[in-house]
Design a protein around this motif. Structure first.
Motif, PDB file in Angstrom:
ATOM      1  N   UNK A 253      72.455  43.756  17.033  1.00 58.63           N
ATOM      2  CA  UNK A 253      73.746  42.646  17.437  1.00 58.63           C
ATOM      3  C   UNK A 253      74.272  41.493  16.561  1.00 58.63           C
ATOM      4  N   UNK A 254      73.467  40.835  16.013  1.00 61.04           N
ATOM      5  CA  UNK A 254      73.937  40.033  15.400  1.00 61.04           C
ATOM      6  C   UNK A 254      73.828  40.384  14.232  1.00 61.04           C
ATOM      7  N   UNK A 255      72.231  40.408  13.344  1.00 62.85           N
ATOM      8  CA  UNK A 255      72.675  41.122  12.423  1.00 62.85           C
ATOM      9  C   UNK A 255      73.348  41.879  12.021  1.00 62.85           C
ATOM     10  N   UNK A 256      74.151  42.782  12.279  1.00 62.38           N
ATOM     11  CA  UNK A 256      76.019  43.023  12.567  1.00 62.38           C
ATOM     12  C   UNK A 256      76.166  42.320  12.062  1.00 62.38           C
ATOM     13  N   UNK A 257      76.737  41.574  13.581  1.00 62.64           N
ATOM     14  CA  UNK A 257      77.904  40.867  12.895  1.00 62.64           C
ATOM     15  C   UNK A 257      77.500  40.337  12.031  1.00 62.64           C
ATOM     16  N   UNK A 281      83.614  44.564  17.686  1.00 60.86           N
ATOM     17  CA  UNK A 281      83.568  45.523  19.102  1.00 60.86           C
ATOM     18  C   UNK A 281      84.589  46.328  18.842  1.00 60.86           C
ATOM     19  N   UNK A 282      85.617  46.310  18.568  1.00 62.25           N
ATOM     20  CA  UNK A 282      87.086  47.060  18.401  1.00 62.25           C
ATOM     21  C   UNK A 282      86.665  48.233  17.068  1.00 62.25           C
ATOM     22  N   UNK A 283      85.986  47.868  16.230  1.00 63.80           N
ATOM     23  CA  UNK A 283      86.192  48.535  14.979  1.00 63.80           C
ATOM     24  C   UNK A 283      84.932  49.849  15.166  1.00 63.80           C
ATOM     25  N   UNK A 284      84.105  49.349  16.438  1.00 61.07           N
ATOM     26  CA  UNK A 284      82.922  50.222  16.929  1.00 61.07           C
ATOM     27  C   UNK A 284      83.235  51.618  17.811  1.00 61.07           C
ATOM     28  N   UNK A 287      81.382  50.869  21.806  1.00 60.67           N
ATOM     29  CA  UNK A 287      80.377  51.293  22.275  1.00 60.67           C
ATOM     30  C   UNK A 287      79.253  50.645  21.271  1.00 60.67           C
ATOM     31  N   UNK A 288      78.111  50.106  22.179  1.00 54.56           N
ATOM     32  CA  UNK A 288      77.627  49.869  21.509  1.00 54.56           C
ATOM     33  C   UNK A 288      76.005  50.362  21.270  1.00 54.56           C
ATOM     34  N   UNK A 289      76.353  51.888  21.537  1.00 54.68           N
ATOM     35  CA  UNK A 289      75.638  52.726  20.221  1.00 54.68           C
ATOM     36  C   UNK A 289      75.885  52.986  18.365  1.00 54.68           C
ATOM     37  N   UNK A 290      77.716  52.788  18.236  1.00 53.02           N
ATOM     38  CA  UNK A 290      77.955  52.502  16.663  1.00 53.02           C
ATOM     39  C   UNK A 290      77.856  51.212  16.546  1.00 53.02           C
ATOM     40  N   UNK A 291      77.216  50.143  17.545  1.00 52.06           N
ATOM     41  CA  UNK A 291      77.184  48.685  16.704  1.00 52.06           C
ATOM     42  C   UNK A 291      75.320  48.956  16.241  1.00 52.06           C
TER      43      UNK A 291
END
Length: 328
Positions: A253-257, A281-284, A287-291
């Motif tokens: 998640x930090x990598x994506x952020x 978080x909103x654009x995904x 859902x944790x799966x989309x992150x």
């Protein structure tokens, strides 16, 4: 294209970092730990440390070049939340001339990353515990500090790399020089916080924790596999692959952020850290799966990169120790 040495001046004042001492209880000495202990007590501060820096540079250079196509597909997934096939199709439509667009910053940064990460880790570990054996606390502290050095030194490279790889920025910023020109048009603090060091705090957390986790648990896995009588390069390869993969997935998640924060450019509309996290978080779709989209390719890339790097690093340590024994 501008020379990549133009990245270095903003970094010069950030290399004055010093080790922090942290002590914990001693561990039981396996044969592998005895080898490390003997090597470090016989030749403290001599050629081994320079070899560790050199090995880190060469192995990271090779693995970055070989795995860059995977990385670029992952990056597109992180930015646009695409499936693997859609990300590959997007790159295909851009043409082969753009496929390796943006490779120079990561090639240089990953080479420096290997140099700093493995070299400073060995140096800090021997500073914390010159005579060994090295406890979990020693490895954790040395890994944490080497990750801090890595984050401070290499965040600007990652920032430029992420702008270059964003397909939405190709028309406005076609080259490294155009990005550097944009950053240098800001004032000093804007150049640091909005330019070269945009997204620095999540980079710092990601790199320091990632390095600490990797170095803390790499040796125990390798030692347990070495007791099974496998060829000496197999435990190091498997240990590096497993640790690199687990560490990367834990911090994904930090990598994506970071990728999303560093793809923004222009001081007029630069969202804060909290706003960036909330927007991600909103654009995904919350859902944790989309992150975690793109995680499958991260596993492949991490397995190849860290497995290869760890195996070569371990091989060099053994060769160095063998030459020392032959001379004696």
């Amino acid at each position: 294209m501008v020379s990549l040495t133009s990245f270095l001046p903003p970094l010069a004042s950030f290399f004055h970092l010093y080790p922090v001492v942290l002590g914990m209880g001693e561990e039981n000495c396996s044969p592998r730990k005895q080898l490390q202990h003997k090597t470090q007590t016989e030749a403290p501060g001599k050629s081994w440390h320079s070899q560790a820096y050199t090995l880190g540079a060469i192995s990271n250079f090779m693995s970055t070049f070989l795995t860059f196509p995977i990385y670029k597909v992952v990056f597109r997934q992180q930015i646009h939340a695409l499936a693997v096939s859609e990300a590959v199709r997007q790159l295909w439509h851009e043409g082969p001339q753009c496929f390796y667009r943006g490779i120079y910053p990561p090639l240089l940064s990953k080479t420096l990353q290997g140099t700093l990460l493995f070299g400073t880790y060995d140096s800090l570990l021997c500073s914390l515990c010159p005579v060994g054996p090295h406890s979990l606390g020693h490895r954790w502290a040395a890994g944490l500090m080497s990750g801090v050095v890595e984050a401070v030194a290499l965040s600007p490279f990652e920032r430029v790399q992420n702008v270059l790889q964003d397909g939405r920025k190709q028309a406005r910023f076609p080259s490294t020089f155009s990005i550097l020109k944009e950053f240098n048009s800001y004032g000093f603090w804007g150049r640091m916080s909005l330019g070269y060091y945009r997204g620095f705090w999540p980079v710092l957390v990601r790199n320091s924790l990632g390095s600490a986790l990797y170095f803390s648990f790499k040796d125990p896995i390798r030692d347990s596999l070495a007791e099974q009588g496998l060829p000496h390069w197999v435990p190091a390869l498997v240990s590096g692959s497993v640790n690199g993969t687990i560490t990367c997935l834990v911090l994904y998640p930090l990598i994506v952020l970071v990728a999303n924060m560093q793809s923004h450019i222009g001081w007029q509309s630069m969202p804060s850290l909290w706003a960036s996290a909330q927007d991600l978080w909103d654009t995904r779709g919350r859902k944790v799966l989309l992150i975690y989209r793109g995680g499958s390719l991260v596993i492949l890339r991490s397995s190849v990169t860290w497995g290869l790097t760890t195996a070569i690093h371990d091989f060099l340590q053994r060769k160095s120790h063998s030459r020392k024994e032959q001379k004696d």
